[in-house]
Design a protein around this motif. Structure first.
Motif, PDB file in Angstrom:
ATOM      1  N   VAL A  27      -6.507  -4.649  -2.061  1.00 12.22           N
ATOM      2  CA  VAL A  27      -5.244  -4.108  -2.550  1.00 12.22           C
ATOM      3  C   VAL A  27      -5.444  -3.012  -3.585  1.00 12.22           C
ATOM      4  N   ASP A  28      -6.558  -3.044  -4.322  1.00  9.18           N
ATOM      5  CA  ASP A  28      -6.766  -2.063  -5.384  1.00  9.18           C
ATOM      6  C   ASP A  28      -7.675  -0.907  -4.974  1.00  9.18           C
ATOM      7  N   LYS A  29      -7.956  -0.760  -3.682  1.00  8.61           N
ATOM      8  CA  LYS A  29      -8.826   0.345  -3.251  1.00  8.61           C
ATOM      9  C   LYS A  29      -8.202   1.700  -3.581  1.00  8.61           C
ATOM     10  N   ASN A  30      -6.929   1.839  -3.302  1.00  7.75           N
ATOM     11  CA  ASN A  30      -6.222   3.093  -3.554  1.00  7.75           C
ATOM     12  C   ASN A  30      -5.021   2.785  -4.435  1.00  7.75           C
ATOM     13  N   PHE A  31      -5.055   3.218  -5.689  1.00  5.20           N
ATOM     14  CA  PHE A  31      -3.966   2.854  -6.601  1.00  5.20           C
ATOM     15  C   PHE A  31      -2.636   3.450  -6.162  1.00  5.20           C
ATOM     16  N   LYS A  32      -2.680   4.539  -5.379  1.00  8.70           N
ATOM     17  CA  LYS A  32      -1.434   5.123  -4.872  1.00  8.70           C
ATOM     18  C   LYS A  32      -0.745   4.161  -3.901  1.00  8.70           C
ATOM     19  N   THR A  33      -1.528   3.465  -3.096  1.00  8.21           N
ATOM     20  CA  THR A  33      -0.967   2.456  -2.192  1.00  8.21           C
ATOM     21  C   THR A  33      -0.539   1.226  -2.973  1.00  8.21           C
ATOM     22  N   GLN A  34      -1.370   0.797  -3.893  1.00  7.08           N
ATOM     23  CA  GLN A  34      -1.092  -0.409  -4.668  1.00  7.08           C
ATOM     24  C   GLN A  34       0.247  -0.315  -5.401  1.00  7.08           C
ATOM     25  N   LYS A  35       0.591   0.882  -5.859  1.00  4.50           N
ATOM     26  CA  LYS A  35       1.852   1.069  -6.587  1.00  4.50           C
ATOM     27  C   LYS A  35       3.079   0.813  -5.718  1.00  4.50           C
ATOM     28  N   LEU A  36       2.909   0.901  -4.395  1.00  2.00           N
ATOM     29  CA  LEU A  36       4.046   0.738  -3.491  1.00  2.00           C
ATOM     30  C   LEU A  36       4.260  -0.700  -3.033  1.00  2.00           C
ATOM     31  N   ILE A  37       3.283  -1.569  -3.232  1.00  2.00           N
ATOM     32  CA  ILE A  37       3.376  -2.936  -2.714  1.00  2.00           C
ATOM     33  C   ILE A  37       4.447  -3.737  -3.460  1.00  2.00           C
ATOM     34  N   ARG A  38       5.309  -4.392  -2.665  1.00  2.00           N
ATOM     35  CA  ARG A  38       6.360  -5.225  -3.256  1.00  2.00           C
ATOM     36  C   ARG A  38       6.221  -6.690  -2.843  1.00  2.00           C
ATOM     37  N   ASN A  70      -2.625 -14.014   5.215  1.00  2.00           N
ATOM     38  CA  ASN A  70      -3.353 -13.885   6.474  1.00  2.00           C
ATOM     39  C   ASN A  70      -3.701 -15.277   6.997  1.00  2.00           C
ATOM     40  N   ALA A  71      -4.446 -15.344   8.096  1.00  2.00           N
ATOM     41  CA  ALA A  71      -4.727 -16.634   8.737  1.00  2.00           C
ATOM     42  C   ALA A  71      -5.582 -17.545   7.867  1.00  2.00           C
ATOM     43  N   GLU A  72      -6.237 -16.969   6.863  1.00  2.00           N
ATOM     44  CA  GLU A  72      -7.050 -17.769   5.941  1.00  2.00           C
ATOM     45  C   GLU A  72      -6.277 -18.147   4.684  1.00  2.00           C
ATOM     46  N   GLY A  73      -4.981 -17.849   4.682  1.00  2.00           N
ATOM     47  CA  GLY A  73      -4.141 -18.226   3.556  1.00  2.00           C
ATOM     48  C   GLY A  73      -4.242 -17.306   2.364  1.00  2.00           C
ATOM     49  N   ILE A  74      -4.735 -16.072   2.570  1.00  2.00           N
ATOM     50  CA  ILE A  74      -4.926 -15.121   1.478  1.00  2.00           C
ATOM     51  C   ILE A  74      -3.906 -13.991   1.595  1.00  2.00           C
ATOM     52  N   PRO A  75      -3.249 -13.629   0.504  1.00  2.00           N
ATOM     53  CA  PRO A  75      -2.337 -12.479   0.558  1.00  2.00           C
ATOM     54  C   PRO A  75      -3.134 -11.177   0.633  1.00  2.00           C
ATOM     55  N   THR A  76      -2.954 -10.425   1.702  1.00  2.00           N
ATOM     56  CA  THR A  76      -3.668  -9.160   1.889  1.00  2.00           C
ATOM     57  C   THR A  76      -2.697  -8.117   2.423  1.00  2.00           C
ATOM     58  N   MET A  77      -3.192  -6.914   2.606  1.00  2.00           N
ATOM     59  CA  MET A  77      -2.360  -5.844   3.149  1.00  2.00           C
ATOM     60  C   MET A  77      -2.289  -5.887   4.671  1.00  2.00           C
ATOM     61  N   GLU A  78      -2.873  -6.914   5.280  1.00  2.00           N
ATOM     62  CA  GLU A  78      -2.666  -7.126   6.720  1.00  2.00           C
ATOM     63  C   GLU A  78      -1.189  -7.378   7.008  1.00  2.00           C
ATOM     64  N   ASN A  79      -0.542  -8.066   6.070  1.00  2.00           N
ATOM     65  CA  ASN A  79       0.898  -8.320   6.140  1.00  2.00           C
ATOM     66  C   ASN A  79       1.465  -8.046   4.757  1.00  2.00           C
ATOM     67  N   ALA A  80       2.135  -6.931   4.616  1.00  2.00           N
ATOM     68  CA  ALA A  80       2.624  -6.558   3.285  1.00  2.00           C
ATOM     69  C   ALA A  80       3.844  -5.659   3.426  1.00  2.00           C
ATOM     70  N   ALA A  81       4.614  -5.574   2.352  1.00  2.00           N
ATOM     71  CA  ALA A  81       5.803  -4.722   2.314  1.00  2.00           C
ATOM     72  C   ALA A  81       5.619  -3.670   1.224  1.00  2.00           C
ATOM     73  N   PHE A  82       5.902  -2.428   1.569  1.00  2.00           N
ATOM     74  CA  PHE A  82       5.720  -1.293   0.673  1.00  2.00           C
ATOM     75  C   PHE A  82       7.059  -0.569   0.515  1.00  2.00           C
ATOM     76  N   GLU A  83       7.389  -0.217  -0.716  1.00  2.00           N
ATOM     77  CA  GLU A  83       8.640   0.470  -0.984  1.00  2.00           C
ATOM     78  C   GLU A  83       8.359   1.872  -1.494  1.00  2.00           C
ATOM     79  N   PHE A  84       9.053   2.851  -0.929  1.00  2.00           N
ATOM     80  CA  PHE A  84       8.940   4.224  -1.435  1.00  2.00           C
ATOM     81  C   PHE A  84      10.243   4.950  -1.156  1.00  2.00           C
TER      82      PHE A  84
END
Length: 362
Positions: free
Chosen positions: A151-162, A167-181
Motif C-alpha cells: 500500500v505504501d509503494k506509491n504515496f500518490k496511490t496511498q493518498k486515494l485509498i478509502r 484477500n484470500a489470506e485474510g489480509i487487507p491489500t490493494m487486490e480489493n480496495a476503494a480509491f477516491e479522487f
C-alpha cells in the motif's frame, strides 16, 4: 543516349517520390495531445505479463511507463490503470526458456520497477489477474501482489485509498480496495479494484462500499481483470480450478446492475494472436438508477508476435475526459512505435473499436 537520360530521369522521379512519401508518412504522425486544454486523462495499460516473462521484452513495458511519466502534465494524467496479469507466473522458479526465461521473482521485480517510474508522480491502480495467483496460473488464491505492490509503494496511490477488502489470506491489500479522487472540474469518483473472478465475500464487500451514503453521489468505477469478451458480452464462465469465483455476467448481476452509482467498468484478460479486435470490446447498459454503465475491455498481450512475441507492441489507451463532464474520448496509442521517426506512422490505431467516444451520465 536518350535512353540513358530517360532512365536517369525516371530514377530521379522515383527517388523523389519515395522521399516525398516518407516525408508525407512522417507528417501524418501527431503526438498525443488533449483535444481540449481543460480535459484530463486516465491512461489504461493492458496485461503486462508477456512483457515480463522474457528479459528481452521487459524494457518495452518500462518504455511505456517512462512515456507516461514524461506526459503527466501534457495530458493532465490524473490516474493510471492496469488490467492485471502483471506477471506470467506467480511462483515459478525454473523457467524452461521457451514459455518464459524469467523466474517469477524476476518478473515481479521487473513490473514493480517499471511502475516505480511513476512513484510519487501519479497514482496507479492495478488489477490482480489469474496469472498473478497460484504457481503458473490460478489454482489457489495465493499471490505475491502485496509483496511487490504494498500500500505504501506509491504515496500518490496511498493518498486515494478509502476502503480495503481482505484477500484470500485474510489480509487487507490493494487486490480489493476503494480509491477516491476528483476530476479537475470537481466530479467525484470512487474506483474499486476487484481480484480476479472475485469471491462472493468480495462482491458483498464492494456492494456495501458503493452503497455507503458518503459515496452515493460519486461516479462508481470497477477495475477487474476478467469481465467482457471480444463479442462485447459479459463472460459467463471460465475453466479455472476455482469454485468461488464470479466472472463478468455474475459481477454485472450481483454488483454493477443493482447499483445506483457504478457507471464505468474496465477489464483486460482476453486476446487473440496479432488480432487487435480479439483484444477489445465495449458495451453500454443501465444500472438500477437508469444510469448508463460503459463497460470496456482492452488488452494487447498477443499483439507483436502472439503469446510468445514482444508483449503487445507497446499499445495503451488514453481516455480523455472532456470538461463537459460527460464525454470521454478513447484513443489507442503505442509509445513503442512513436519513439522513432521510422515507425511513427504505426503509432496510432484508428479502427472504430480503437478510436471512439462515449457519454457518461452526470
Amino acid at each position: 543516349m536518350k535512353q540513358i537520360n530517360l532512365r536517369f530521369f525516371c530514377s530521379i522521379v522515383i527517388a523523389v517520390c519515395c522521399v516525398t512519401n516518407v516525408v508525407a508518412q512522417q507528417q501524418k504522425y501527431i503526438a498525443p495531445a488533449l483535444s481540449d486544454s481543460n480535459s484530463w486523462s486516465i491512461i489504461m495499460l493492458p496485461d503486462p505479463q508477456t512483457y515480463q516473462k522474457f528479459e528481452r521484452n521487459q524494457p518495452l513495458f518500462e518504455l511505456m511507463t517512462a512515456w507516461i511519466s514524461e506526459n503527466i502534465d501534457k495530458l493532465n494524467i490524473q490516474l493510471v490503470m492496469c488490467t492485471g496479469d502483471l506477471v506470467e507466473q506467480n511462483e515459478m522458479i525454473n523457467p524452461d526458456g521457451i514459455a518464459a526465461n524469467q523466474a517469477s521473482k524476476q518478473q515481479w521485480a521487473s513490473v514493480a520497477r517499471a511502475f516505480g517510474r511513476l512513484d510519487g508522480k501519479v497514482p496507479y491502480v492495478l488489477a490482480a489477474g489469474n496469472h498473478d495467483y497460484g504457481y503458473t496460473n490460478i489454482s489457489v488464491r495465493r499471490s505475491n501482489y502485496n509483496t511487490y505492490f504494498p500500500v505504501d509503494k506509491n504515496f500518490k496511490t496511498q493518498k486515494l485509498i478509502r476502503e480495503a477488502g481482505l484477500n484470500a489470506e485474510g489480509i487487507p491489500t490493494m487486490e480489493n480496495a476503494a480509491f477516491e479522487f476528483a476530476s479537475p472540474q470537481g466530479r467525484k469518483f470512487l474506483l474499486l479494484t476487484l481480484e480476479f473472478a472475485p469471491r462472493d465475500t468480495i462482491i458483498a464487500w464492494a456492494k456495501k462500499v458503493t452503497g455507503m451514503e458518503k459515496y452515493k453521489n460519486h461516479t462508481g468505477v470497477i477495475l477487474t481483470h476478467s469481465y467482457l469478451n471480444s463479442d462485447n458480452q459479459q463472460i459467463v464462465k471460465e475453466n479455472y480450478p476455482i469454485t468461488d469465483g464470479n466472472y463478468g455476467a455474475a459481477i454485472w448481476k450481483k454488483l454493477v446492475q443493482p447499483s445506483t452509482n457504478i457507471q464505468l467498468v474496465f477489464s483486460g484478460h482476453i486476446g487473440e494472436p496479432d488480432n487487435a479486435k480479439g483484444h477489445v470490446g465495449f458495451r453500454t447498459d443501465k444500472n438500477a438508477a437508469g444510469k448508463k454503465v460503459n463497460q470496456m475491455v482492452f488488452n494487447a498481450q498477443a499483439m507483436g508476435g502472439g503469446w510468445y512475441g514482444n508483449g503487445g507492441d507497446g499499445w495503451l489507451r488514453i481516455l480523455e475526459f472532456l470538461p463537459d463532464g460527460k464525454t470521454v474520448k478513447v484513443k489507442t496509442f503505442s509509445p513503442f512505435f512513436a519513439i522513432s521517426p521510422t515507425t511513427q506512422q504505426f503509432a496510432w490505431r484508428t479502427a472504430p473499436y480503437d478510436a471512439f467516444e462515449f457519454q457518461m451520465d452526470k
